[in-house]
Every structure is written in structure tokens, then in C-alpha cells.
Write an enzyme that holds these catalytic residues in place. Structure first.
Site, PDB file in Angstrom:
ATOM      1  N   CYS A   1      44.855  34.058  53.131  1.00 42.93           N
ATOM      2  CA  CYS A   1      45.862  35.103  53.363  1.00 42.93           C
ATOM      3  C   CYS A   1      45.336  36.200  54.300  1.00 42.93           C
ATOM      4  O   CYS A   1      46.121  36.917  54.913  1.00 42.93           O
ATOM      5  CB  CYS A   1      46.273  35.720  52.039  1.00 42.93           C
ATOM      6  SG  CYS A   1      44.877  36.410  51.119  1.00 42.93           S
TER       7      CYS A   1
ATOM      8  N   HIS B   1      51.765  38.118  44.915  1.00 47.81           N
ATOM      9  CA  HIS B   1      51.914  38.468  46.337  1.00 47.81           C
ATOM     10  C   HIS B   1      52.959  37.530  46.957  1.00 47.81           C
ATOM     11  O   HIS B   1      52.649  36.665  47.771  1.00 47.81           O
ATOM     12  CB  HIS B   1      50.567  38.332  47.042  1.00 47.81           C
ATOM     13  CG  HIS B   1      50.490  39.000  48.381  1.00 47.81           C
ATOM     14  ND1 HIS B   1      51.526  39.737  48.931  1.00 47.81           N
ATOM     15  CD2 HIS B   1      49.496  39.030  49.299  1.00 47.81           C
ATOM     16  CE1 HIS B   1      51.158  40.192  50.114  1.00 47.81           C
ATOM     17  NE2 HIS B   1      49.940  39.780  50.366  1.00 47.81           N
TER      18      HIS B   1
ATOM     19  N   GLN C   1      53.395  36.902  50.799  1.00 46.58           N
ATOM     20  CA  GLN C   1      52.370  36.025  51.375  1.00 46.58           C
ATOM     21  C   GLN C   1      52.763  34.559  51.206  1.00 46.58           C
ATOM     22  O   GLN C   1      52.649  33.750  52.133  1.00 46.58           O
ATOM     23  CB  GLN C   1      51.026  36.292  50.681  1.00 46.58           C
ATOM     24  CG  GLN C   1      49.893  35.430  51.204  1.00 46.58           C
ATOM     25  CD  GLN C   1      49.523  35.777  52.634  1.00 46.58           C
ATOM     26  OE1 GLN C   1      49.336  36.925  52.967  1.00 46.58           O
ATOM     27  NE2 GLN C   1      49.424  34.767  53.503  1.00 46.58           N
TER      28      GLN C   1
ATOM     29  N   ARG D   1      54.095  36.110  58.520  1.00 47.57           N
ATOM     30  CA  ARG D   1      54.451  37.249  57.679  1.00 47.57           C
ATOM     31  C   ARG D   1      55.652  37.973  58.290  1.00 47.57           C
ATOM     32  O   ARG D   1      56.553  38.427  57.598  1.00 47.57           O
ATOM     33  CB  ARG D   1      53.265  38.213  57.527  1.00 47.57           C
ATOM     34  CG  ARG D   1      52.001  37.624  56.905  1.00 47.57           C
ATOM     35  CD  ARG D   1      52.234  37.132  55.496  1.00 47.57           C
ATOM     36  NE  ARG D   1      52.738  38.194  54.659  1.00 47.57           N
ATOM     37  CZ  ARG D   1      51.982  39.137  54.067  1.00 47.57           C
ATOM     38  NH1 ARG D   1      50.671  39.102  54.200  1.00 47.57           N
ATOM     39  NH2 ARG D   1      52.531  40.071  53.309  1.00 47.57           N
TER      40      ARG D   1
ATOM     41  N   ASP E   1      40.768  32.876  48.952  1.00 42.84           N
ATOM     42  CA  ASP E   1      41.037  34.311  49.131  1.00 42.84           C
ATOM     43  C   ASP E   1      39.784  35.066  48.673  1.00 42.84           C
ATOM     44  O   ASP E   1      38.827  34.466  48.149  1.00 42.84           O
ATOM     45  CB  ASP E   1      42.283  34.690  48.291  1.00 42.84           C
ATOM     46  CG  ASP E   1      42.678  36.169  48.436  1.00 42.84           C
ATOM     47  OD1 ASP E   1      42.262  36.821  49.423  1.00 42.84           O
ATOM     48  OD2 ASP E   1      43.393  36.683  47.546  1.00 42.84           O
TER      49      ASP E   1
ATOM     50  N   ARG F   1      53.707  48.300  47.645  1.00 39.55           N
ATOM     51  CA  ARG F   1      52.401  47.688  47.319  1.00 39.55           C
ATOM     52  C   ARG F   1      51.712  48.597  46.314  1.00 39.55           C
ATOM     53  O   ARG F   1      51.456  49.767  46.598  1.00 39.55           O
ATOM     54  CB  ARG F   1      51.542  47.528  48.578  1.00 39.55           C
ATOM     55  CG  ARG F   1      50.111  47.119  48.259  1.00 39.55           C
ATOM     56  CD  ARG F   1      49.311  46.691  49.471  1.00 39.55           C
ATOM     57  NE  ARG F   1      49.732  45.398  49.955  1.00 39.55           N
ATOM     58  CZ  ARG F   1      49.031  44.628  50.792  1.00 39.55           C
ATOM     59  NH1 ARG F   1      47.857  45.050  51.254  1.00 39.55           N
ATOM     60  NH2 ARG F   1      49.483  43.459  51.190  1.00 39.55           N
TER      61      ARG F   1
HETATM   62  N1   CP Z   1      47.477  39.126  53.600  1.00 38.95           N
HETATM   63  C1   CP Z   1      47.815  40.422  53.448  1.00 38.95           C
HETATM   64  O1   CP Z   1      48.643  40.793  52.615  1.00 38.95           O
HETATM   65  O2   CP Z   1      47.172  41.256  54.303  1.00 38.95           O
HETATM   66  P1   CP Z   1      47.216  42.854  54.236  1.00 38.95           P
HETATM   67  O3   CP Z   1      46.496  43.260  52.989  1.00 38.95           O
HETATM   68  O4   CP Z   1      46.510  43.293  55.489  1.00 38.95           O
HETATM   69  O5   CP Z   1      48.641  43.300  54.212  1.00 38.95           O
HETATM   70  N1  NVA Z   2      43.797  39.118  46.617  1.00 41.10           N
HETATM   71  C1  NVA Z   2      43.723  40.050  47.708  1.00 41.10           C
HETATM   72  C2  NVA Z   2      44.796  39.776  48.704  1.00 41.10           C
HETATM   73  C3  NVA Z   2      44.790  40.676  49.901  1.00 41.10           C
HETATM   74  C4  NVA Z   2      45.914  40.395  50.830  1.00 41.10           C
HETATM   75  C5  NVA Z   2      43.846  41.470  47.168  1.00 41.10           C
HETATM   76  O1  NVA Z   2      44.662  41.697  46.279  1.00 41.10           O
HETATM   77  O2  NVA Z   2      43.110  42.333  47.623  1.00 41.10           O
END
Ligand code: CP
Ligand code: NVA
Length: 315
Positions: free
Chosen positions: A273, A139, A142, A301, A233, A111
């Protein structure tokens, strides 16, 4: 547990587009098998027996990190978690981090911020497979869970219509790619200046199968008219915290509340998400309503990431 494991043709899973439509469907089928086996008290498959998987997270995570940790362990493996300052802190180049890790682990789950950073990391190793656990642009993990949650509700997805309302961000991009690959229509409603970037929008149009369509606009009410699901989101994603207040003003008309939901088809689902910012992009009355499937998405997930790991371990 013995299951037939489809394999992932590409070395890495950096984008939903690394899957063919068939491989995407197979991954979702496998995830459904893992889910039902786990519900029967049979969570274990041993495809990662004796192996370690690296989890490298440069941004916070509850769902992605927890689900990958559990998935790896239920597949018989274990995780290593070099800290962010070690993996991304400039102590050594990202390429050198990858060239070290590949000597120990078959898969790294990453990440980070820019997708180009992830691409560089993945390209630095010819044998370690890399999974995108979220970048600024995409993502894909997700989207896998989201598709499984919809299949559980609807069965076949072809011909269904969903709307994403809010920021044209990483979640929107992967959702749109996966949706059109499975034959769904997707409508995106964002404020002006917050559209999906042009390259990603083009990739969605190119990925469309079976007459699926992708439309973009700025009117949230028009976008959700008669849809089968509404997705939203955060208005400010991780890394955009300093801009959160300005965005809150701009995005207010895009809030998913009971009024907006009333324009969708009867029985329409609500999706997010998570983490949710209650009172901002969604109201309590919507996220806590029977229409909401956000915790199914979250649960999935685990099952989808387990399927992905299993497919990537069987190349
Ligand atoms: N939806 C999601 O990716 O959650 P986290 O940021 O908690 O991993
Ligand atoms: N769009 C959000 C998703 C979190 C899971 C972010 O990138 O923070």
C-alpha cells in the site's frame, strides 16, 4: 464527461463491507472509466460542482490525502481541511464537530485511530456522509485501489489466490474483505499474536462469495506457495512507532524478498500500500522488480476515490 453513476446504498463508507459485491464491482468499473477518461485528457466530471468536501486527517498521509484532494477538484468541488487539533483535539466533541460540518459539506473524509471513533463521528450526522480514509482497523479506500490494480493485470479475479504476509493490520483486513467479495482466495501469514482480530476475521469469512476462501497461518513460505500475488505492509503502523524495534525482530522471517517471491507462481505480482520500509518488510530487489505494481496501486487511489465520491454524491 457524462457517465452513469451507480449509487452507494449506505450513508457512509466506513468499511469495504458497506458495499455489496455488486456495488464494489460497479465502483471498480466506474473507476476504470474515470481512469481512461483522464488518460485521454478528460479528467473532469462535475458531480461535486460548487460543493466542498471536508478532509480530516489525524495521521500523516501522502497518497490518500493527495488523491482525495485531486479527485474532489476534478469532480468540480473543493476541499476544506480543518486541522487535527481542531477536528480531534478535544476542543469540542467529535459529535459536535460532525454536527457543525454537516451544515456546510455533504461528505467528510476522515483518517483517525480507532474505528469506534470514526463510527461515533459518522453516527453523529444523519446527512453528512463519511468516508474512512484509514483507521487502526480498516483501510477500505486502499482495498478499492488494490482491486482495480489486480483487475488491470488479470481481468477477472475469481479463483485467483493472493497472500498477505506480515502484520494482520488495517490494510490486511480491508484487502481480505474485498478479495473474498470478488471471489478470490486469500491467505494471511502473520507472527503469533499479530493475527487479524477475531471480529474482522469472522467478517471476512462471512463476506466470501463464489467459493472464495480465507486462511490464516504463521508460516510465510507455506502461505505464498503458488500464489498469484504477494502483499505486504509496514510491520509497525502509524501509532505503533514506539514498538517498531521490537516488531522488527519478530517480523524479520516475514520479509518479502527474492527468496520468498520464488515460492509464488511464475509471474506473481508484488503489492504494497506504501509507504514502504525498504530493507524491512520488503527488499529493494522485490519492490523495484517488474513484479511490483505498487505505483499502479498508488495511482489507482485517485481513480477509485473519485468513483467513490461520485457514487456518494449521487445518492
Ligand atoms: N497507502 C496510503 O494510505 O498512503 P498514505 O498513508 O500516504 O495516505
Ligand atoms: N498499516 C499502515 C498503512 C499505511 C497506509 C498504517 O496504518 O500505518
Amino acid at each position: 464527461m457524462t457517465v452513469e453513476l451507480p449509487s452507494l446504498a449506505s450513508k457512509d463508507f466506513l468499511s469495504i463491507l458497506n458495499l455489496s459485491p455488486d456495488a464494489l464491482a460497479q465502483a471498480l468499473d466506474l473507476a476504470a472509466v474515470f481512469k481512461s477518461e483522464r488518460l485521454k485528457g478528460r479528467p473532469h466530471a462535475h458531480v461535486l460542482e460548487g460543493q466542498h468536501i471536508a478532509l480530516l486527517f489525524e495521521k500523516p498521509s501522502l497518497r490518500t490525502h493527495s488523491a482525495f484532494t485531486i479527485a474532489v477538484r476534478e469532480l468540480g468541488g473543493d476541499v476544506i481541511e480543518p486541522t487535527s487539533d481542531v477536528a480531534f483535539g478535544g476542543r469540542e466533541s467529535a459529535g459536535d464537530v460532525a454536527r457543525n460540518l454537516e451544515r456546510w459539506v455533504p461528505i467528510a473524509v476522515v483518517r483517525t485511530f480507532a474505528q469506534t471513533r470514526l463510527d461515533l463521528f459518522a453516527a453523529s450526522s444523519s446527512r453528512m456522509r463519511v468516508i474512512n480514509a484509514l483507521t487502526d482497523e480498516e483501510h477500505p479506500c486502499q482495498a478499492l485501489a488494490d482491486m482495480l490494480a489486480l483487475i488491470e493485470r488479470w481481468g477477472a479475479l475469481k479463483g485467483r489466490t493472493i497472500a498477505f504476509v506480515g502484520d494482520g493490520n488495517n490494510v490486511a483486513a480491508s484487502l481480505a474483505q474485498a478479495s473474498v467479495m470478488l471471489g478470490m482466495h486469500i491467505r494471511l501469514a502473520t507472527p503469533v499474536g499479530f493475527e487479524l482480530n477475531a471480529g474482522l476475521a469472522a467478517s471476512v469469512r462471512k463476506a466470501a462469495q463464489c467459493g472464495a476462501t480465507f486462511t490464516e497461518g504463521h508460516d510465510p513460505v507455506a502461505a505464498v506457495q503458488g500464489v498469484d500475488a504477494i502483499y505486504t505492509d509496514a510491520w509497525a503502523s502509524m501509532g505503533q512507532e514506539d514498538d517498531a524495534e521490537r516488531r522488527a525482530g519478530i517480523f524479520q522471517p516475514y520479509q518479502v524478498n527474492a527468496g520468498l517471491m520464488s515460492h509464488a507462481a511464475p509471474g506473481a505480482l508484488f503489492m504494497h500500500c506504501l509507504p514502504a520500509h525498504r530493507g524491512h518488510e520488503v527488499t529493494d530487489e522485490v519492490i523495484d522488480s517488474p513484479a511490483s505494481i505498487v505505483f499502479d496501486q498508488s495511482e489507482n487511489r485517485l481513480h477509485t476515490q473519485k468513483a467513490l465520491l461520485a457514487m456518494m454524491s449521487s445518492r
